[in-house]
Design a protein around this motif. Structure first.
Motif, PDB file in Angstrom:
ATOM      1  N   PRO A  42       7.486 -17.725  -0.464  1.00 44.86           N
ATOM      2  CA  PRO A  42       7.611 -16.290  -0.201  1.00 44.86           C
ATOM      3  C   PRO A  42       8.661 -15.589  -1.057  1.00 44.86           C
ATOM      4  O   PRO A  42       8.993 -14.430  -0.813  1.00 44.86           O
ATOM      5  CB  PRO A  42       8.006 -16.263   1.271  1.00 44.86           C
ATOM      6  CG  PRO A  42       8.808 -17.514   1.460  1.00 44.86           C
ATOM      7  CD  PRO A  42       8.222 -18.541   0.528  1.00 44.86           C
ATOM      8  N   PRO A  46       3.953 -12.414  -0.786  1.00 46.12           N
ATOM      9  CA  PRO A  46       3.687 -12.895   0.573  1.00 46.12           C
ATOM     10  C   PRO A  46       2.877 -14.191   0.546  1.00 46.12           C
ATOM     11  O   PRO A  46       2.084 -14.421  -0.359  1.00 46.12           O
ATOM     12  CB  PRO A  46       2.870 -11.754   1.198  1.00 46.12           C
ATOM     13  CG  PRO A  46       3.182 -10.550   0.371  1.00 46.12           C
ATOM     14  CD  PRO A  46       3.432 -11.055  -1.013  1.00 46.12           C
ATOM     15  N   THR A  47       3.096 -15.022   1.550  1.00 49.55           N
ATOM     16  CA  THR A  47       2.357 -16.276   1.623  1.00 49.55           C
ATOM     17  C   THR A  47       0.919 -16.036   2.086  1.00 49.55           C
ATOM     18  O   THR A  47       0.598 -14.981   2.638  1.00 49.55           O
ATOM     19  CB  THR A  47       3.045 -17.253   2.589  1.00 49.55           C
ATOM     20  OG1 THR A  47       3.105 -16.655   3.892  1.00 49.55           O
ATOM     21  CG2 THR A  47       4.451 -17.573   2.116  1.00 49.55           C
ATOM     22  N   GLY A  48       0.096 -17.019   1.858  1.00 48.71           N
ATOM     23  CA  GLY A  48      -1.314 -16.927   2.238  1.00 48.71           C
ATOM     24  C   GLY A  48      -2.144 -17.773   1.301  1.00 48.71           C
ATOM     25  O   GLY A  48      -1.647 -18.705   0.667  1.00 48.71           O
ATOM     26  N   ILE A  59      -8.360 -12.422  -0.739  1.00 43.49           N
ATOM     27  CA  ILE A  59      -6.971 -12.791  -0.442  1.00 43.49           C
ATOM     28  C   ILE A  59      -6.755 -12.716   1.063  1.00 43.49           C
ATOM     29  O   ILE A  59      -7.098 -11.708   1.697  1.00 43.49           O
ATOM     30  CB  ILE A  59      -5.995 -11.853  -1.172  1.00 43.49           C
ATOM     31  CG1 ILE A  59      -6.307 -11.845  -2.677  1.00 43.49           C
ATOM     32  CG2 ILE A  59      -4.553 -12.269  -0.917  1.00 43.49           C
ATOM     33  CD1 ILE A  59      -5.635 -10.718  -3.426  1.00 43.49           C
ATOM     34  N   TYR A  60      -6.187 -13.766   1.617  1.00 46.50           N
ATOM     35  CA  TYR A  60      -5.940 -13.843   3.056  1.00 46.50           C
ATOM     36  C   TYR A  60      -4.430 -13.914   3.280  1.00 46.50           C
ATOM     37  O   TYR A  60      -3.763 -14.840   2.812  1.00 46.50           O
ATOM     38  CB  TYR A  60      -6.622 -15.063   3.662  1.00 46.50           C
ATOM     39  CG  TYR A  60      -8.131 -15.084   3.467  1.00 46.50           C
ATOM     40  CD1 TYR A  60      -8.989 -14.578   4.432  1.00 46.50           C
ATOM     41  CD2 TYR A  60      -8.689 -15.624   2.296  1.00 46.50           C
ATOM     42  CE1 TYR A  60     -10.364 -14.599   4.250  1.00 46.50           C
ATOM     43  CE2 TYR A  60     -10.066 -15.645   2.109  1.00 46.50           C
ATOM     44  CZ  TYR A  60     -10.894 -15.133   3.088  1.00 46.50           C
ATOM     45  OH  TYR A  60     -12.250 -15.148   2.891  1.00 46.50           O
ATOM     46  N   ARG A  61      -3.916 -12.938   4.006  1.00 44.91           N
ATOM     47  CA  ARG A  61      -2.496 -12.898   4.347  1.00 44.91           C
ATOM     48  C   ARG A  61      -2.320 -13.117   5.844  1.00 44.91           C
ATOM     49  O   ARG A  61      -3.127 -12.640   6.654  1.00 44.91           O
ATOM     50  CB  ARG A  61      -1.892 -11.538   3.977  1.00 44.91           C
ATOM     51  CG  ARG A  61      -2.090 -11.116   2.525  1.00 44.91           C
ATOM     52  CD  ARG A  61      -1.244 -11.915   1.581  1.00 44.91           C
ATOM     53  NE  ARG A  61      -1.291 -11.371   0.228  1.00 44.91           N
ATOM     54  CZ  ARG A  61      -0.830 -11.986  -0.841  1.00 44.91           C
ATOM     55  NH1 ARG A  61      -0.282 -13.188  -0.715  1.00 44.91           N
ATOM     56  NH2 ARG A  61      -0.911 -11.437  -2.038  1.00 44.91           N
ATOM     57  N   HIS A  62      -1.253 -13.827   6.195  1.00 48.99           N
ATOM     58  CA  HIS A  62      -0.929 -14.025   7.601  1.00 48.99           C
ATOM     59  C   HIS A  62      -0.261 -12.760   8.127  1.00 48.99           C
ATOM     60  O   HIS A  62       0.925 -12.517   7.925  1.00 48.99           O
ATOM     61  CB  HIS A  62      -0.010 -15.229   7.782  1.00 48.99           C
ATOM     62  CG  HIS A  62      -0.606 -16.512   7.285  1.00 48.99           C
ATOM     63  ND1 HIS A  62      -1.769 -17.037   7.791  1.00 48.99           N
ATOM     64  CD2 HIS A  62      -0.202 -17.360   6.297  1.00 48.99           C
ATOM     65  CE1 HIS A  62      -2.062 -18.159   7.163  1.00 48.99           C
ATOM     66  NE2 HIS A  62      -1.131 -18.377   6.244  1.00 48.99           N
ATOM     67  N   HIS A  63      -1.086 -11.926   8.784  1.00 47.81           N
ATOM     68  CA  HIS A  63      -0.586 -10.647   9.279  1.00 47.81           C
ATOM     69  C   HIS A  63       0.337 -10.844  10.474  1.00 47.81           C
ATOM     70  O   HIS A  63       1.442 -10.333  10.534  1.00 47.81           O
ATOM     71  CB  HIS A  63      -1.768  -9.744   9.639  1.00 47.81           C
ATOM     72  CG  HIS A  63      -1.384  -8.348   9.981  1.00 47.81           C
ATOM     73  ND1 HIS A  63      -0.753  -7.504   9.090  1.00 47.81           N
ATOM     74  CD2 HIS A  63      -1.533  -7.644  11.127  1.00 47.81           C
ATOM     75  CE1 HIS A  63      -0.529  -6.338   9.669  1.00 47.81           C
ATOM     76  NE2 HIS A  63      -0.983  -6.397  10.904  1.00 47.81           N
ATOM     77  N   THR A  68      -5.142 -12.502  10.668  1.00 52.84           N
ATOM     78  CA  THR A  68      -5.032 -12.638   9.219  1.00 52.84           C
ATOM     79  C   THR A  68      -5.650 -11.424   8.553  1.00 52.84           C
ATOM     80  O   THR A  68      -6.755 -11.003   8.918  1.00 52.84           O
ATOM     81  CB  THR A  68      -5.751 -13.911   8.735  1.00 52.84           C
ATOM     82  OG1 THR A  68      -5.194 -15.042   9.397  1.00 52.84           O
ATOM     83  CG2 THR A  68      -5.606 -14.073   7.237  1.00 52.84           C
ATOM     84  N   LYS A  70      -7.374  -9.586   5.383  1.00 50.34           N
ATOM     85  CA  LYS A  70      -8.244 -10.014   4.286  1.00 50.34           C
ATOM     86  C   LYS A  70      -8.478  -8.858   3.327  1.00 50.34           C
ATOM     87  O   LYS A  70      -8.723  -7.727   3.742  1.00 50.34           O
ATOM     88  CB  LYS A  70      -9.586 -10.516   4.835  1.00 50.34           C
ATOM     89  CG  LYS A  70     -10.591 -10.907   3.763  1.00 50.34           C
ATOM     90  CD  LYS A  70     -11.907 -11.341   4.402  1.00 50.34           C
ATOM     91  CE  LYS A  70     -12.965 -11.659   3.343  1.00 50.34           C
ATOM     92  NZ  LYS A  70     -14.261 -12.044   3.951  1.00 50.34           N
ATOM     93  N   GLN A 166      -0.837  -8.598  -5.496  1.00 51.55           N
ATOM     94  CA  GLN A 166       0.323  -9.367  -5.038  1.00 51.55           C
ATOM     95  C   GLN A 166       0.044 -10.874  -5.084  1.00 51.55           C
ATOM     96  O   GLN A 166       0.280 -11.620  -4.133  1.00 51.55           O
ATOM     97  CB  GLN A 166       0.730  -8.950  -3.620  1.00 51.55           C
ATOM     98  CG  GLN A 166       1.287  -7.538  -3.541  1.00 51.55           C
ATOM     99  CD  GLN A 166       1.836  -7.200  -2.171  1.00 51.55           C
ATOM    100  OE1 GLN A 166       1.192  -7.422  -1.155  1.00 51.55           O
ATOM    101  NE2 GLN A 166       3.042  -6.665  -2.131  1.00 51.55           N
TER     102      GLN A 166
END
Length: 209
Positions: A42, A46-48, A59-63, A68, A70, A166
């Motif tokens: 991170p 952002p991680t994912g 792209i999948y982000r841990h919201h 998550t 997308k 990102q």
């Protein structure tokens, strides 16, 4: 006539197998899991994870802990960040899909001639040869695309995505998943049946026109 039908029964099975292979390879083009990027650091972004396909990236982000976010971007010809290998893979898979479809048409025509008793050696054998050749070309195109994808993964090759995505130039780790395996299976079936179509011969004791 019975000998001709009997000799073509294996070609009917081959047609079914080749059709399954074509469906698998065509379906794989719509799947996003060709290259899966894992972004665990991170520090900068952002991680994912990101699924990098030939025609889009998701792209999948841990919201939150239970959800998550997308984001997907469909590539266009104006996206100059897309590397040459991805452009080549796009054209190879499209070529394989078209050639595979054409191969289905020629094999249907050949089988129709055999089963309807139109026993013209040149027409039937020529159609089987053309169908087999098209299947072989389609299978080779898919294999090249899959190997190219594997090469990019093993060498951890990156993509300079737009800053708004990102995404770092290279992920922390990347892997291949279902799409490439499905395409490989489809290519194997098409190559296998292409060989059988090319090896088709009329029974020597059949009366032909």
């Amino acid at each position: 006539m019975p000998l001709t039908i009997s000799s073509a029964e294996c070609q009917v099975a081959g047609f079914a197998i080749a059709t399954i292979g074509w469906i698998l390879s065509s379906t794989s083009m719509g799947l996003v899991e060709w290259r899966v990027w894992h972004m665990d650091d991170p520090s900068f972004f952002p991680t994912g994870l990101a699924c990098v396909q030939m025609w889009r990236v998701c792209i999948y982000r841990h919201h939150t802990n239970i959800s998550t976010a997308k984001f997907c971007h469909q590539y266009t010809y104006y996206d100059d960040f897309l590397p040459l290998d991805s452009r080549i893979a796009q054209h190879l898979m499209l070529l394989a899909s078209v050639r595979g479809l054409m191969g289905r048409g020629f094999s249907i025509y050949a089988l129709w001639n055999v089963y309807m008793g139109i026993l013209q050696r040149h027409d039937a054998c020529h159609s089987f040869v053309v169908s087999g050749t098209l299947n072989m070309i389609a299978g080779v195109c898919i294999i090249i695309a899959v190997l190219q994808n594997y090469y990019c993964i093993t060498n951890l090759q990156g993509i300079a995505f737009l800053p708004s995505f990102q995404l770092s130039f290279k992920p922390d780790t990347q892997e291949t998943r279902s799409a490439a395996f499905m395409a490989s299976l489809g290519a194997f079936l098409m190559l296998l049946r292409g060989l059988f179509f090319l090896s088709y011969r009329f029974p020597p004791d059949i009366q032909v026109i």
